[in-house]
Each structure stands twice: as structure tokens, then as C-alpha cells.
Design a protein around this motif. Structure first.
Motif, short mmCIF file in Angstrom:
data_model
loop_
_atom_site.label_atom_id
_atom_site.label_comp_id
_atom_site.label_asym_id
_atom_site.label_seq_id
_atom_site.Cartn_x
_atom_site.Cartn_y
_atom_site.Cartn_z
N PHE B 143 0.82 -1.20 0.00
CA PHE B 143 0.00 0.00 0.00
C PHE B 143 0.86 1.26 0.00
CE2 PHE B 143 -3.59 -2.66 1.28
CZ PHE B 143 -4.54 -2.11 0.45
N ARG B 144 1.87 1.22 0.83
CA ARG B 144 2.71 2.41 0.95
C ARG B 144 3.38 2.77 -0.36
NH1 ARG B 144 6.02 3.35 6.39
NH2 ARG B 144 4.23 3.43 7.78
N LYS B 146 2.28 2.17 -3.30
CA LYS B 146 1.27 2.76 -4.17
C LYS B 146 1.01 4.22 -3.80
CE LYS B 146 -2.95 0.93 -6.15
NZ LYS B 146 -4.09 0.05 -5.88
N MET B 207 -7.10 4.94 -2.38
CA MET B 207 -7.72 3.92 -1.51
C MET B 207 -8.15 4.56 -0.20
SD MET B 207 -4.14 2.21 -0.38
CE MET B 207 -3.51 2.37 -2.01
N PHE B 213 -3.72 -0.54 8.43
CA PHE B 213 -2.53 -0.94 7.69
C PHE B 213 -1.25 -0.68 8.49
CE2 PHE B 213 -5.53 0.03 4.17
CZ PHE B 213 -5.77 -1.29 3.88
#
Ligand SMILES: Nc1ncnc2c1ncn2[C@@H]1O[C@H](COP(=O)(O)OP(=O)(O)OP(=O)(O)O)[C@@H](O)[C@H]1O
Ligand SMILES: [Mg+2]
Lengths: 251, 484
Positions: B143-144, B146, B207, B213
Motif C-alpha cells: 500500500f505504501r 502505491k 484507496m 494498515f
């Protein structure tokens, strides 16, 4: 088979039912008529287990099981359905969501699994269509802002989806226009089968032309005072309660 | 004056020495109980903070010492002994937690199950040391990456203090001033965790951002500090909290959240708060004193707060909006459930400053058991706020006869062009509704959950999808045993 023996019910400390006896075999359709305040709705609530309806004497069994010992939701699980004289509004809860929760809860009670969403959707839409209800109404909150007739029709959609083996219909015909009465009657007739029993509470002979009962009972002052076939209803329509010798204090 | 300055210097000197005394202490995991300058230095050192931040904390501490605990809220609890609290504890090591789910309170597991939480997640939430942490690390890393590609900063507040000092200096305390209230001052002195988010110009965050997270590094803090900046034309949706009850030994929580939107930017901030509410007799439970505020600084910007509050013994919380930019929009959607002996005093403040600003407040309070719920809201229209509009709707639902719901609206209008509407209702779950549901086959608890969810629909539909489904189940669970 539903067996009610010597049922006495008090509400708020006042005795309303004073010894009701009624036996309904599978596949039978019974009608109960009677003057306002006779105790017809009280009987339907007592059968379904509403809070505040105190059973002081008597028994109610369904297929040999003691109904009085069960919670209302368990009774529903056993196949009992009550078409309400005054259906209740539940703001914010869609008809669809309400019915789905109810159906799945009953299925679980009977040891089954939840109905898959797609299958449920098909079922509800089909039943709504049979009863001539606009699919849009399924999305609206339960009974909120529905007209009197729409509420009654909604009760019938619920009945059709839940497919009960014993339906108690409290004045389902009241407030319906002529076309709606026909549609609703067809709905009741579709439920009719050798396995299912139906108890109709009504004030009008007209419904009984469409859904022909096996037995007609007249209730007055908390008791069933007369029982006959459909001709009893026709008699009543002609002569009225007084003409039949039934008064408020018939007992 | 001079005397106090001297005294201060003396204190600083003394504590300076003390600081050395603490060197070995720094290696330990806990600061000693209580609050004083040394403890603050200890926290700052632990976090390897820059000098300016330490100074900022100490100033906040000095301010806090001069302030009084507020008593105006409709909540009642024994006086808190602020010297009887640990203000810093390193994240729990794995050995302290339960070894497996078999060691976890079965009641808690039952709740997890009802929420449909996977076994692995259950382990994480209840503090069982498991490999899942690696999973979440890798999820977090993906995620990071992205986010980084989009230029978005999403990190812990401590990291931000190191890596983005200019931004931190600019925004820390810029929306919620240190001395705003007793708890914000306390938080400013001792905050140990929290999140920093920056969304660059024109970027729509790809997102929903969730602290989940960061679960591997963020042991839900007692004194969290969150800052979210949405630069011109950007958008972000941020989720705070978790529907599952988390293991937490801290009784007092005092978080501060600051949001800033620049021109044409939007922040959607959603919270599900489900901390331990105490037992059926009102013992235990978390005290939650939160200061949340957003500043719509830019024109056409928007801040929207959505909260579902079901936990905590005491909730004191008023997420607010400062509508500074012309045409800016503030929204507050709230569901607050109290059961047993819980007390909640919650609401919002909408301060209309710019022209054509508008705000919407929808508050749904549900009280059961012997609980008390208060909605407290302020709508203020300043003289320069031409054509400000507000719509407020406060609905209370009571379950049983022993609980209470109160509505305390304050309205201050300084501009005659303002249009302010307020609607309030109080209702009960009727026996008729309940019987109707039961007759259709629903069990009592499901029936209550269904009716309550219907009552809250206008708020729940503002939650992001995946959150909403869990939150719906949570409403039912929070009210278990409240009927019948
Ligand atoms: N909560 C209550 N307290 C006191 N009396 C009650 C209560 N509920 C019902 N009753 C009384 O019980 C009697 C029977 O009512 P019930 O609703 O069963 O009549 P009904 O036969 O269904 O009448 P209708 O044809 O008008 O629907 C009425 O006299 C009514 O006033
Ligand atoms: Mg009736």
C-alpha cells in the motif's frame, strides 16, 4: 393441526377470551366473524404469543407441540404467520431486507441454511408480481407511508415469501378496493393446499365468495358461539348479528 | 514574574540533571507513573524527537498545569488522578500477550465471530503473537508503495516529526490550539502515537486510508495525535478505529485530530469506536476525551465527519468544522449507542466564517439499559458569513425506561442572512414493532438490531461500504440483552 382448548386470555387484567375451542385440520380454511370487540384479534395475538396477552387457562397446540411454551419467533419457525389487522411501520428498514432477515431466520430455526441472495431476489420479485405489487415498493421501508390497502397487500407478499403452514389473517380484506380484493384472494388461494391451514378473520361475506371456507365461526364476547359452513356467513350478511340472535352478551 | 521565571529555570536545571538520571531508564520500557517535565523529556527522547518538538510539549505541559478539568458535560465519573497514569509504555512485546486464542476471553471471541472476523485477524486483535504481522507488514508495504507513487505521505506522527519537520511545524496545533481545552493541552504534552497524512495538489487518494494498515507498529495509543492535510483539489477518505473490540489496558484516552482542507479539497473522516464500555454493572471501561476539529481553509472545500460510537464508559467528543473558505461545507453524521451504565456527551460544532458556507448535522442517539446520551451541538454564524445555511436533525431512540437522552443545541447567529433549521425527535422501540418482527421469525436481538439499523440508516449510508457492513453488525452486538 391446530387445537385450541378452553382458551382464556386476559389483557391488562381484564378477561377478553372466555373459553375458546377451535380445531383446524391441515388443509382446512376457517373463517371467524363477529362483532367489533368480540376478541378476534385477541385470539390471533394469543395464538402468536404477543406480550401482554396472559393465558389464564386452556391450551394451544400445533402439530402436537405446545405453542404456549414458545417465543413468538419460535412459533413463526413452526410455520405460523399472522397477517396483521394494522401492519406496523419500521422506518429505515427496506421491505426486502426485512423479509430476507425473516426468511433466513426461519430457515435457520428449521435447521436449514440462508437462502442465497440471488435466489431470494428472484423469489421476492416473483411473489410481488403475483400480488401485483410494484417492485419499487420492495425497496421502500416496511409499511412506511404505504396506504391502508398497500399495507394489506404487503402482508400478503410477506406471506407468499414465507410460505407458512398456518396463516392467521386478521381482516386482510378490510380497506382493499375491489380489484385488490381479487388479487389478495388469489394470493390466499395459492397458499391453500392439503398441508396448509388458513384462519381468516373478516367482517365481510364478500371475501368468502373468493376464498371459500370449510367452516365459518361466529365469535361474540370472547367465545365462539356458532359454527357452520359458508351458508352461515350468507345468513349473517342477510340478517346481521342481532337477527341471528347474537348480541354483545351472547354468552 | 521574575520569580516564576527563575523558578522555571531552576526546574529546568534540576530536570536537566534528572535527564541524565534517566539515561538508563530510557532503556527500560516504561516511564514512571505520573506526569512531570522529566516524563515528557523521556517520551521525547524515546521518540528521538527534534528539539523544537520537545519545547512545544513542555510549553503545552506548562499550560495544562494552569487549566482545570471541564465539568460542563453531562457525564459523571470519579475524579481522574493524572499522577496515577503511565504516560509512556513501549509497545507490548509478544510474550505479554495470550499465547493462543484458547487463552483469550471467550466472550470476546464470541463477539469476533458475530462480526465475521477471520481467525487470523482475531489473533491480531486479541494480541496473540502470530505470523500475520508479517502479512500485514507486506500488505502495508504494498500500500505504501502505491501511495508514495501518488506523492501521498502516510506515516506515523513520530516519523513525520523527523522526515517532514516543516509541515509538522506548520500544522501541529494549527487547528486545535494547545490550550483549546484541558485534554488537548494534555495530549499536546504527552502524545505518543498517531498518524500524519498529506495529500498533494490535485491527487485523489486511490484507496481508503486506514490505521489498520499500520497495525504492526501502532498499538492503539492512549494519547494519539492525527493530522491530515488535503492540499488544493485533493480528496481522501480516512477510516479510524475498528469494529472489533481491541485489547487495551489504558483507561484514559485523550486523542487530538486536526484536519485541514485547502481550496476545492475534501476530507471524509469515518470513525468506528468500540472500546471497552465497562461491564453490566458499570465497572471498568474506557474514558474517551477526544478533540477533533477540521478547518476548511480553502474555498469550496469540504470536511465530513461520520462516527459510530458504541464503546467506552465515558465519551466526550465533538468533531467540529471551521468553515473559513467561501462555499465550504461541513458535515457531521453520528450514531452514538449507550447501553448499561455508559455515558456519552457528544455532538459537533459548525462555525460559519466564510460566505455561502453550509453545514449538515445528523445525529442519532440510541440509549438502552441505564445509560445516558447527550447530543450537544453548536451552530455559530459569524458576521461575515453571508448566506450561511445549516440543517440539523437530532433523533433519539430509547430502549427501556431507565435510560435517558438529552439534546442541547446552541445556536448563535451574527448574520441576518443565515438559514438555520433544527429538527429533533425522541422515540421508543415500540412493542408493536418488536412483535411484528418476532412474528415474522426474527429473534429478539436480531429484531432490535434491525430496527436500530433502520433508525440509523441516514448515518450508516455515509460510511464506506466495507465499514458499513461491520458497523451494522456492531450496533446489534452493542445492544445485546437490552430487551426482554
Ligand atoms: N390492552 C387492552 N386493555 C384493555 N382492553 C383491551 C386491550 N386490548 C384489547 N382490549 C379489549 O378487548 C376486546 C377485544 O378486542 P379485539 O381487538 O380482540 O376485538 P376484535 O374482535 O378484533 O374487534 P374488531 O372487529 O373491531 O377488530 C375489546 O373490547 C378491546 O377494547
Ligand atoms: Mg380486530
Amino acid at each position: 393441526m391446530l387445537e385450541i382448548k378452553n382458551l382464556h386470555v386476559s389483557v391488562g387484567g381484564k378477561e377478553i377470551l372466555k373459553g375458546v375451542n377451535l380445531t383446524m385440520k391441515s388443509g382446512e380454511v376457517h373463517a371467524i366473524m363477529g362483532p367489533n370487540g368480540a376478541g378476534k384479534s385477541t385470539l390471533s395475538y394469543a395464538i402468536c404469543g404477543k406480550d401482554g396477552y396472559e393465558i389464564t387457562e386452556g391450551t394451544v397446540t400445533y402439530n402436537g407441540k405446545d405453542l404456549l411454551d414458545m417465543e413468538p419467533d419460535q412459533r413463526a419457525g413452526e410455520g405460523l404467520f399472522l397477517g396483521f389487522q394494522y401492519p406496523v411501520e419500521i422506518p429505515g428498514v427496506s421491505n426486502m431486507n426485512f423479509l430476507r432477515s425473516a426468511l433466513n431466520s426461519q430457515r435457520r430455526y428449521r435447521g436449514g441454511k440462508d437462502m442465497p441472495a440471488v435466489e431470494f431476489l428472484k423469489l421476492v420479485r416473483a411473489k410481488a408480481k403475483e400480488l401485483d405489487m410494484d417492485a419499487e415498493m420492495l425497496k421502500r421501508p416496511v409499511n412506511v407511508g404505504f396506504s391502508g390497502g398497500e399495507k394489506k397487500r404487503n402482508e400478503m407478499v410477506q406471506m407468499a415469501v414465507l410460505n407458512p403452514s398456518l396463516a392467521v389473517l386478521d381482516e386482510t380484506d378490510s380497506g382493499l378496493d375491489i380489484d385488490a380484493l381479487k388479487v389478495v384472494s388469489d394470493g390466499i388461494n395459492r397458499l391453500r393446499s392439503p398441508e396448509n391451514s388458513i384462519l381468516m378473520i373478516t367482517h365481510y361475506q364478500r371475501l368468502l365468495d373468493y376464498v371459500v371456507p370449510d367452516f365459518v365461526h361466529i365469535m361474540a364476547d370472547g367465545k365462539i358461539v356458532r359454527t357452520g359452513d359458508k351458508t352461515l356467513a350468507i345468513d349473517l350478511e342477510e340478517k346481521g348479528y342481532v337477527g341471528l340472535g347474537i348480541t354483545e352478551n351472547a354468552a | 514574574m521574575v520569580a516564576t521565571k527563575e523558578a522555571q529555570q531552576t526546574v529546568e536545571e534540576v530536570s536537566g540533571e534528572y535527564k541524565y538520571g534517566f539515561v538508563t531508564e530510557i532503556e527500560t520500557e516504561k516511564a514512571p507513573k505520573g506526569l512531570n517535565e522529566d516524563v515528557i523529556r523521556f517520551i521525547s527522547a524515546k521518540k528521538k524527537e527534534p528539539e523544537w518538538l520537545l519545547a512545544w510539549r513542555l510549553k503545552a505541559y506548562a499550560k495544562w498545569l494552569t487549566m482545570e478539568e471541564p465539568t460542563w458535560a453531562m457525564v459523571d465519573y470519579p475524579k481522574i488522578d493524572f499522577q496515577d497514569i503511565y504516560y509512556y509504555a513501549a509497545p507490548k512485546s509478544a510474550e505479554d500477550g495470550p499465547k493462543s486464542l484458547e487463552d483469550v476471553d471467550p466472550e470476546l471471541l464470541r463477539t469476533y465471530e458475530k462480526l465475521g472476523i477471520s481467525l487470523k485477524e482475531q489473533e491480531v486483535l486479541s494480541g496473540v503473537a502470530v505470523d500475520i504481522v508479517f502479512d500485514s507488514v507486506s500488505v502495508a508495504t504494498t500500500f505504501r508503495k502505491k501511495l508514495k507513487e501518488a506523492g501521498i505521505i502516510f506515516c506515523s506522527i513520530s516519523e513525520a516529526a523527523h522526515d517532514y519537520p516543516e509541515m509538522m511545524k506548520k500544522y501541529l496545533g494549527s487547528v486545535v490550539p494547545v490550550a483549546d481545552n484541558y485534554y488537548s493541552a494534555l495530549n499536546s504534552a504527552v502524545f505518543t502515537d498517531g498518524t500524519f497524512v498529506y495529500i498533494p495538489k490535485g491527487v485523489r487518494c486511490p484507496m481508503e486510508l486506514s490505521t489498520y494498515f499500520r497495525i504492526n507498529e501502532a498499538n492503539t495509543g492512549q494519547f494519539e495525535r492525527t493530522i491530515i492535510i488535503a492540499d488544493e483539489g485533493s480528496y481522501v477518505s480516512y477510516l479510524e478505529g475498528c469494529t472489533a473490540p481491541q485489547r487495551d489496558e489504558n483507561q484514559l484516552h485523550a486523542a487530538v485530530v486536526e484536519l485541514v482542507t485547502h481550496d476545492d479539497a475534501e476530507i471524509k473522516y469515518s470513525t468506528v469506536q468500540n472500546w471497552y464500555p465497562g461491564d453490566k454493572d458499570g465497572k471498568g471501561g474506557i474514558y474517551n476525551f477526544v478533540t477533533k476539529r477540521g478547518a476548511c481553509r480553502g474555498k469550496n472545500s469540504k470536511i465530513s465527519w461520520t462516527q459510530v460510537e458504541t464503546g467506552s464508559a465515558i465519551t466526550w467528543k465533538y468533531p467540529s468544522c471551521l468553515l473559513i473558505g467561501d462555499n465550504s461545507v461541513g458535515e457531521f453524521y453520528s450514531v452514538a449507542i449507550t447501553n448499561n451504565y455508559q455515558q456519552a456527551d457528544t455532538g459537533t460544532k459548525m462555525i460559519h466564517i466564510g460566505k455561502n458556507t453550509s453545514s449538515t448535522i445528523i445525529s442519532k442517539g440510541i440509549s438502552a439499559g441505564k445509560s445516558q446520551a447527550t447530543y450537544r451541538g453548536l451552530v455559530k454564524v459569524l458576521p461575515g458569513a453571508e448566506n450561511a445555511r445549516n440543517f440539523t436533525q437530532c433523533d433519539s431512540l430509547l430502549i427501556g425506561d431507565l435510560c435517558g437522552a438529552h439534546t442541547v443545541p446552541y445556536i448563535e447567529i451574527k448574520n441576518p442572512t443565515a438559514q438555520v433549521e433544527h429538527e429533533a425527535t425522541t422515540s421508543k422501540i415500540s412493542d408493536e414493532q418488536l412483535f411484528y418482527c418476532l412474528q415474522r421469525g426474527l429473534e429478539v436481538e436480531d429484531a432490535v438490531a434491525l430496527i436500530v439499523n433502520g433508525f440509523c440508516k441516514d448515518v450508516m449510508q455515509n460510511l464506506p461500504m466495507e465499514f458499513a457492513v461491520e458497523a451494522q453488525k456492531l450496533l446489534g452486538i452493542s445492544l445485546e440483552g437490552s430487551v426482554g
